[in-house]
Design a protein around this motif. Structure first.
Motif, PDB file in Angstrom:
ATOM      1  N   GLU B 327       0.682  -1.282  -0.390  1.00 42.40           N
ATOM      2  CA  GLU B 327      -0.276  -0.278   0.189  1.00 42.40           C
ATOM      3  C   GLU B 327       0.294   1.127  -0.156  1.00 42.40           C
ATOM      4  O   GLU B 327       0.625   2.225  -0.371  1.00 42.40           O
ATOM      5  CB  GLU B 327      -1.196   0.250   1.435  1.00 42.40           C
ATOM      6  CG  GLU B 327      -1.816  -0.921   0.988  1.00 42.40           C
ATOM      7  CD  GLU B 327      -2.416  -1.262   2.788  1.00 42.40           C
ATOM      8  OE1 GLU B 327      -3.766  -1.920   2.284  1.00 42.40           O
ATOM      9  OE2 GLU B 327      -2.193  -0.445   3.854  1.00 42.40           O
ATOM     10  N   GLU B 364      -7.896   9.419   1.657  1.00 38.20           N
ATOM     11  CA  GLU B 364      -7.628   7.758   1.811  1.00 38.20           C
ATOM     12  C   GLU B 364      -6.896   7.400   0.276  1.00 38.20           C
ATOM     13  O   GLU B 364      -6.538   8.549  -0.031  1.00 38.20           O
ATOM     14  CB  GLU B 364      -9.117   7.960   1.653  1.00 38.20           C
ATOM     15  CG  GLU B 364      -9.838   8.219   0.638  1.00 38.20           C
ATOM     16  CD  GLU B 364     -11.371   8.511   0.718  1.00 38.20           C
ATOM     17  OE1 GLU B 364     -12.331   7.719   1.720  1.00 38.20           O
ATOM     18  OE2 GLU B 364     -11.937   8.569  -0.162  1.00 38.20           O
ATOM     19  N   PHE B 365      -6.788   6.363   0.342  1.00 39.60           N
ATOM     20  CA  PHE B 365      -6.704   5.457  -0.788  1.00 39.60           C
ATOM     21  C   PHE B 365      -6.722   4.062  -0.146  1.00 39.60           C
ATOM     22  O   PHE B 365      -7.658   3.293   0.229  1.00 39.60           O
ATOM     23  CB  PHE B 365      -4.563   5.208  -0.953  1.00 39.60           C
ATOM     24  CG  PHE B 365      -4.194   4.389   0.214  1.00 39.60           C
ATOM     25  CD1 PHE B 365      -4.414   3.145   0.661  1.00 39.60           C
ATOM     26  CD2 PHE B 365      -3.534   5.542   1.855  1.00 39.60           C
ATOM     27  CE1 PHE B 365      -3.483   3.202   1.770  1.00 39.60           C
ATOM     28  CE2 PHE B 365      -3.177   4.569   2.591  1.00 39.60           C
ATOM     29  CZ  PHE B 365      -2.859   3.680   2.942  1.00 39.60           C
ATOM     30  N   ASP B 366      -6.716   3.119  -1.767  1.00 37.09           N
ATOM     31  CA  ASP B 366      -7.741   1.856  -1.694  1.00 37.09           C
ATOM     32  C   ASP B 366      -5.820   1.066  -1.498  1.00 37.09           C
ATOM     33  O   ASP B 366      -5.050   1.073  -1.526  1.00 37.09           O
ATOM     34  CB  ASP B 366      -7.735   1.900  -3.214  1.00 37.09           C
ATOM     35  CG  ASP B 366      -8.417   1.912  -4.026  1.00 37.09           C
ATOM     36  OD1 ASP B 366      -9.791   2.774  -3.289  1.00 37.09           O
ATOM     37  OD2 ASP B 366      -8.558   2.958  -5.031  1.00 37.09           O
ATOM     38  N   GLY B 370     -10.133  -3.025   1.229  1.00 41.55           N
ATOM     39  CA  GLY B 370     -10.302  -1.397   1.125  1.00 41.55           C
ATOM     40  C   GLY B 370     -10.067  -0.607   1.440  1.00 41.55           C
ATOM     41  O   GLY B 370      -8.710  -0.193   1.227  1.00 41.55           O
ATOM     42  N   GLN B 371     -10.868   0.764   1.638  1.00 37.84           N
ATOM     43  CA  GLN B 371      -9.907   1.778   1.794  1.00 37.84           C
ATOM     44  C   GLN B 371      -9.751   2.668   3.167  1.00 37.84           C
ATOM     45  O   GLN B 371      -9.691   1.945   4.202  1.00 37.84           O
ATOM     46  CB  GLN B 371     -11.800   3.059   1.574  1.00 37.84           C
ATOM     47  CG  GLN B 371     -12.417   3.201   0.215  1.00 37.84           C
ATOM     48  CD  GLN B 371     -11.835   4.585   0.114  1.00 37.84           C
ATOM     49  OE1 GLN B 371     -11.160   5.426   0.218  1.00 37.84           O
ATOM     50  NE2 GLN B 371     -10.996   3.865  -1.188  1.00 37.84           N
ATOM     51  N   LYS B 373      -8.390   5.511   5.921  1.00 38.05           N
ATOM     52  CA  LYS B 373      -8.507   6.591   5.933  1.00 38.05           C
ATOM     53  C   LYS B 373      -7.130   6.992   6.586  1.00 38.05           C
ATOM     54  O   LYS B 373      -6.631   6.682   6.867  1.00 38.05           O
ATOM     55  CB  LYS B 373      -9.608   6.904   6.846  1.00 38.05           C
ATOM     56  CG  LYS B 373     -11.360   6.542   5.890  1.00 38.05           C
ATOM     57  CD  LYS B 373     -11.983   6.985   6.804  1.00 38.05           C
ATOM     58  CE  LYS B 373     -12.984   7.013   6.825  1.00 38.05           C
ATOM     59  NZ  LYS B 373     -13.999   6.357   5.675  1.00 38.05           N
ATOM     60  N   SER B 380      -3.247   5.994   9.668  1.00 36.44           N
ATOM     61  CA  SER B 380      -4.354   5.532   9.653  1.00 36.44           C
ATOM     62  C   SER B 380      -5.257   4.668   9.887  1.00 36.44           C
ATOM     63  O   SER B 380      -5.076   4.028  11.249  1.00 36.44           O
ATOM     64  CB  SER B 380      -3.614   4.512   8.360  1.00 36.44           C
ATOM     65  OG  SER B 380      -2.900   4.519   7.140  1.00 36.44           O
ATOM     66  N   LYS B 382      -7.355   1.486   8.726  1.00 36.40           N
ATOM     67  CA  LYS B 382      -7.440   0.285   8.040  1.00 36.40           C
ATOM     68  C   LYS B 382      -8.554  -0.511   8.644  1.00 36.40           C
ATOM     69  O   LYS B 382      -9.233  -0.279   9.344  1.00 36.40           O
ATOM     70  CB  LYS B 382      -5.988   0.080   8.056  1.00 36.40           C
ATOM     71  CG  LYS B 382      -4.445   0.781   7.608  1.00 36.40           C
ATOM     72  CD  LYS B 382      -3.597  -0.161   7.707  1.00 36.40           C
ATOM     73  CE  LYS B 382      -3.252  -0.919   6.402  1.00 36.40           C
ATOM     74  NZ  LYS B 382      -2.359  -1.357   6.186  1.00 36.40           N
ATOM     75  N   ARG B 401     -15.743  -5.682   7.587  1.00 31.57           N
ATOM     76  CA  ARG B 401     -15.619  -4.158   6.339  1.00 31.57           C
ATOM     77  C   ARG B 401     -16.741  -3.882   5.266  1.00 31.57           C
ATOM     78  O   ARG B 401     -17.983  -4.409   5.601  1.00 31.57           O
ATOM     79  CB  ARG B 401     -14.983  -4.586   5.215  1.00 31.57           C
ATOM     80  CG  ARG B 401     -13.744  -4.635   5.762  1.00 31.57           C
ATOM     81  CD  ARG B 401     -12.648  -5.193   4.642  1.00 31.57           C
ATOM     82  NE  ARG B 401     -12.938  -6.772   4.955  1.00 31.57           N
ATOM     83  CZ  ARG B 401     -12.703  -7.443   3.267  1.00 31.57           C
ATOM     84  NH1 ARG B 401     -12.545  -6.249   2.123  1.00 31.57           N
ATOM     85  NH2 ARG B 401     -13.501  -7.792   3.090  1.00 31.57           N
TER      86      ARG B 401
END
Lengths: 294, 401
Positions: B327, B364-366, B370-371, B373, B380, B382, B401
């Motif tokens: 990530e 945020e990112f993938d 999942g997402q 934040k 993070s 997660k 999730r």
């Protein structure tokens, strides 16, 4: 009987049995010191490396514990011989600290080899006694610790016979007491030293395999505690005294278990080292060692 | 004359062959983006570093094969990596990062250990742009060091690690809902390891917040081998739940001792860092039923794909720690492509600042599950699942999730 008394006795029992592992490691340190008057800091890791060799054979063959055990004993004996050559025989005699530092280097070298070979991950070690527990009335006796104690007794008996009932033992004692006179009598100093390292290495292999089976896992994390506890045992018992190492190992086990029970983990090692300090000040020769001037 | 002209032409042609071309301006040389990994590659924590390196290599290979990263002027640059050994030792960690900072590495991913991260973040400039602070101005994006709250030590420090308080609060609340009859919790912790220690406090607070009565915590050390005293106290206390905040070596020791003494709590809860294959290799059968919240499980197609490639081609394992490397590299790629990084020898300091500022702006990112934040304190939040040890493997017990 009160819970407190039950627990105290249980701790004595556990400590006494677990102390036999300290005794085995302590014997290795004390024998080498007795013969050569030098410390081998690589002894603890020799025991561990022997156990890892046994584990390797187990993974390759899935053989019985006896095979694992014998592999550990033989390979630790060979590692002991390598240490004798590299850290003692080839070291310059003019620098008394050289062998000590060389064995310290060997400790970290072998430890790192083990960490690299296993990625530092704990690996399950075969346990012949499984999770066997025996009821002794209100107390519990761990099968593996009992087994370790019995094997330790056998090893100690074997060592006693070797030292006091064989020509090699006689030569070892002669070298230990009067190395120059022993040489003049035709005893080969190098041969005796090598034999002592092989024999103590094999004792280490026994200890490594038994500790591995009692812990259930091998990890490079074990090398430093084995070294430190072995040294403490040897000093408490009196450097050079095999009976001293046995008594001190068992005593150390009991002290640690009681200290843990009454004072918690934060004080367990503190009490152990206070005991060591007290011995060094008031009885520097140890429990059964040669008397040393204050 | 004709012969002379022919000779001159020949001489020119020869000269063209022999004389080396004029040096290409630096800007036109193939540019690279240098990302350094820092982790434990020696000692007993070596497994963490090996996994992080495997995931770093895999991710960078994939990005480079797809064309690399796009720089400010539109050229594409390959990512170049190194992996430095911090040996889970603070001095070593600081030393290797100082060396990397003195060279042209743009950003660090790592370190492995919290006891390295904490002092390491302490040598970074605390506030960006503070001329009176001579701390290192070098962005560090942690994947593994998990002790809560470390990124607040410096505005150059970023972390993408599971947020343990959130995970354990949720876990104990969920356990209370599922098992309202369970009342008491006893704990155990290897008290000389920073992460285990901090996590025991997290577990303790989470259990109390969920309405459990915490009977107490037994303690041992990272390299202890015998746990009969501590387990004996659990045997007498008879808690409904036992929570163990320790790494696989002592976790396995305590689980074995529990089996020996017949200590069978209704539920077992473990430390995030023990939701790994190490635990299964060390004591899979004894760990049966152990519940651990984790930031990684192969529960999405991408997570499954990455885990498979890393295991087969790069000889590593993807777990909650090493998954973050995948990530982090993708986040860094995105930041580099959008924040004007030039990747020139003369712009190293500016590029580091651009990466830092870019990372600070990511909201945020993938992620693999999942997402993810990003929080204002550069940590993070997660996604996670609750994993359970089943038949010497990990299975998903609950997926929130």
């Amino acid at each position: 009987m009160s819970d407190l008394l039950l627990d105290v006795v249980q701790q004595v029992l556990n400590g006494f049995l677990f102390g036999s592992s300290y005794a085995l490691i302590g014997i290795g340190f004390t024998m080498i010191f007795g013969v050569m008057d030098k410390l081998n800091l690589g002894f603890g890791v020799t025991a561990l490396a022997g156990a890892y060799s046994g584990l390797l054979v187990f993974h390759l063959t899935r053989g019985p514990f006896v095979l694992v055990f014998l592999t550990a004993v033989v390979s630790a004996g060979l590692i002991g011989l390598v240490i004798e050559l590299t850290c003692f025989r080839w070291m310059p005699r003019d620098y008394p600290l050289a062998p000590l530092m060389a064995t310290m280097g060997m400790l970290f070298f072998i430890d790192e080899v083990l960490a690299h070979a296993t990625h530092g991950r704990p690996m399950a070690f075969p346990a012949p006694m499984g999770e066997l527990m025996m009821d002794l009335g209100p107390w519990l006796l761990r099968g593996d610790l009992g087994f370790m104690f019995l094997v330790s007794l056998a090893v100690m008996g074997g060592l006693w016979a070797l030292v006091y009932r064989t020509r090699l033992g006689l030569a070892t004692r002669a070298v230990s007491q009067q190395p120059v006179a022993a040489q003049l009598c035709g005893i080969g100093l190098r041969r005796v030293n090598a034999a002592v390292f092989v024999i103590t290495g094999m004792v280490g292999g026994v200890a490594g395999a038994l500790i591995g089976s009692a812990v259930g896992n091998l990890s490079p994390l074990l090398s430093l505690p084995l070294t430190v506890k072995g040294l403490v045992t040897a000093v408490l018992g009196g450097l050079g005294s095999i009976p001293g190492a046995i008594v001190a190992g068992l005593l150390l086990g009991i002290v640690e278990y009681e200290a843990l029970y009454f004072f918690g983990i934060g004080y367990r090692d503190m009490i152990t080292y206070l005991l060591l300090f007290a011995f060094l000040v008031f009885r520097p020769g140890g429990l059964l060692g040669r008397g040393a001037p204050h | 004359m004709k012969r002379l002209a022919r000779g001159a032409l020949l001489a020119l042609a020869l000269a063209a062959l022999v004389v080396p071309p004029a040096p290409v301006p630096a800007d036109a040389q193939e540019r690279v983006v240098k990302i350094a990994g820092v982790g434990a590659m020696t000692g007993v924590i070596r497994g963490f570093g090996i996994n992080s390196k495997a995931v770093l290599d895999m991710t960078v290979d994939e990005i480079n094969q797809a064309g690399g990263v796009k720089l400010a002027d539109g050229t594409r640059a390959k990512i170049v990596t190194t992996f430095a050994d911090e040996r889970c030792n603070a001095e070593e960690g600081i030393s290797v990062v100082r060396k990397l900072a003195s060279e042209d590495w743009l950003v660090v991913i790592g370190p492995t250990c919290s006891n390295v991260a904490e002092p390491l973040f302490g040598i970074l400039q605390r506030k960006v742009g503070d001329a009176g602070d001579s701390g290192l101005q070098f962005p560090i994006f942690s994947d593994t060091a998990i002790k809560p709250g470390l990124a607040k030590l410096s505005e150059w420090a970023f972390r993408n690690v599971p947020h343990e308080p959130t995970m354990y609060n949720h876990l104990f609340k969920w356990l209370k809902e599922k098992h309202p009859d369970l009342k008491t919790v006893s704990g155990g912790v290897e008290s000389d390891f920073a992460h285990s220690n901090s996590n025991s406090q997290t577990m303790d607070a989470a259990a109390k917040a969920a309405g459990f009565e915490v009977l107490g915590w037994e303690k041992w050390l990272l390299n202890d081998t015998e746990f009969s005293t501590q387990v004996g106290k659990w045997r007498r206390a008879k808690p409904d739940i036992i929570a163990i905040s320790s790494h696989p070596f002592t976790l396995c020791g305590t689980l074995r001792e529990m089996k020996r003494q017949g200590v069978k709590p209704r539920l077992l809860v473990g430390l995030t860092s023990s939701a790994t294959l190490e635990t299964m290799a060390g004591c899979g059968p004894e760990a049966e039923g152990l519940i651990i919240p984790t930031g990684f499980a192969p529960v999405t197609p991408e997570a499954e794909r990455v885990a498979k490639i890393v295991a087969t081609k790069y000889k590593g394992n993807v777990d909650l720690h090493s998954a973050a490397v995948y990530e982090n590299v993708h986040v860094l790629k995105q930041v580099i492509e959008t924040s004007g990084v030039e990747a020139k020898p003369a712009t190293v300091a500016q590029d580091r600042r651009r990466i830092r500022d870019g990372l600070a702006k990511v909201k945020e990112f993938d992620g693999l599950l999942g997402q993810v934040k990003r929080l204002d304190d550069r940590e993070s939040l997660k996604p996670y699942v609750f994993a359970v040890a089943k038949n010497s493997d990990w299975a998903v017990l609950f997926d929130p999730r």
